[in-house]
Write an enzyme that holds these catalytic residues in place. Structure first.
Site, PDB file in Angstrom:
ATOM      1  N   TYR A 100      -5.758   2.243  -5.581  1.00  0.00           N
ATOM      2  CA  TYR A 100      -4.336   2.373  -5.242  1.00  0.00           C
ATOM      3  C   TYR A 100      -4.211   2.176  -3.735  1.00  0.00           C
ATOM      4  CZ  TYR A 100       0.276   4.833  -5.110  1.00  0.00           C
ATOM      5  OH  TYR A 100       1.580   5.187  -4.914  1.00  0.00           O
ATOM      6  N   LYS A 146      -3.567  -0.991  -7.974  1.00  0.00           N
ATOM      7  CA  LYS A 146      -2.130  -0.988  -7.710  1.00  0.00           C
ATOM      8  C   LYS A 146      -1.951  -1.353  -6.244  1.00  0.00           C
ATOM      9  CE  LYS A 146       2.087   1.553  -7.090  1.00  0.00           C
ATOM     10  NZ  LYS A 146       2.740   2.834  -6.757  1.00  0.00           N
ATOM     11  N   ILE A 198       3.955  -0.932 -11.116  1.00  0.00           N
ATOM     12  CA  ILE A 198       4.127   0.519 -11.046  1.00  0.00           C
ATOM     13  C   ILE A 198       5.213   0.741 -10.010  1.00  0.00           C
ATOM     14  CG2 ILE A 198       3.061   2.757 -10.594  1.00  0.00           C
ATOM     15  CD1 ILE A 198       0.370   1.508 -11.372  1.00  0.00           C
TER      16      ILE A 198
END
Length: 293
Positions: free
Chosen positions: A132, A160, A204
């Site tokens: 992330y 992400k 996301i």
């Protein structure tokens, strides 16, 4: 494979700032009804303001409420590898579908340090781990070469990207094309459709808290090959993002916009955005412009 839109779910609080799991469960149901998957305890979920035990309770509630209808990811990232591993192991026990690990913050990490951090977490759990990257908030960035090396780990399944730089997202997606099982999820709300068109597995998105149906429509239309509808949904999503984020710090504004629609979500924990009548009216004016209420 069908694309997946995850909403980076807000965490709901009572007036005394205690965790309100009943209200959070209601937000899970709202996203499931729209067709969106759940990312719990992320940037839009006030994760830095939650204790270890609160994050565990929050994720337990999200997984229980989703009841397998949609995937649930949870962010286990903390500044220290030791605590991140412990939290990831709790999420592993709960049974999330993926464990996101935000880059450490406060600590200035080397690329070697980041590689060791993510690998240790991935070694410690059975659940797929997702990197992330959000350097604007953590001051640490996963370089594409580092992501490429980590993609070879048997339990690191994707990333992400919330950096907002199209060239970095392109570099990550190149890794995804080369490494089977390494999925890329776009974080920036204005790049959802562009990322899908260029090979992303999905997105996301924090803005999905306020616009769950529009987010879901981008995904549905894209997967159906209806690019006109997908572009129209993305244009609406981007325009709302531009208007709302012009008022200040995005995660706090998303939460406040949702509060203007549904006060049960509560305010953000301090020292985040304070309720302000003038700002709330500006938010309500934007919501009205997009027929949200």
């Amino acid at each position: 494979m069908p694309s997946t839109a995850f909403t980076a779910l807000v965490t709901c609080f009572a007036e005394d700032e205690t965790l309100d799991l009943a209200a959070t469960r209601a937000q899970v149901r709202r996203q499931v009804a729209a067709g969106n998957a759940i990312m719990a305890a992320g940037t839009n979920g006030d994760f830095t303001a939650l204790t270890f035990d609160e994050r565990v309770a929050l994720v337990e509630a999200a997984v229980d409420e989703a009841a397998g209808a949609v995937p649930v990811f949870a962010n286990a990232g903390t500044p220290a590898t030791y605590e991140t591993v412990k939290l990831a192991q709790e999420f592993d026990r709960i049974g999330v579908n993926g464990i996101a690990v935000i880059t450490p913050y406060f600590i200035a990490a080397t690329q070697d340090g980041l590689e060791r951090h993510f690998a240790r977490v991935a070694d410690a759990v059975q659940t797929p781990v997702y990197l992330y990257d959000i350097p604007a908030r953590t001051q640490n960035h996963i370089e594409p070469d580092t992501a490429r090396r980590l993609a070879a780990h048997g339990n690191i399944h994707g990333i992400k990207d919330s950096g907002g730089k199209q060239d970095t997202l392109e570099a990550y997606m190149e890794i995804g094309r080369e490494v089977d099982g390494f999925d890329v999820y776009s974080g920036p709300d204005h790049l959802v459709l562009w990322a899908l068109e260029n090979g992303a597995a999905g997105c996301i998105s924090g803005l999905g808290n306020a616009m769950p149906e529009t987010l879901a429509e981008i995904i549905r239309a894209f997967d159906a090959g209806d690019m006109e509808a997908a572009r129209a949904a993305q244009e609406r999503y981007t325009a709302f993002r531009t208007d709302l984020y012009a008022l200040g710090y995005p995660p706090a504004l998303v939460k406040r916009a949702l509060w203007c629609m549904d006060p049960s979500v509560g305010a953000s924990r301090q020292p985040a955005l304070l309720p302000d009548p003038k700002q709330d009216q500006a938010i309500r004016d934007i919501l009205a412009r997009y027929d949200l209420g």
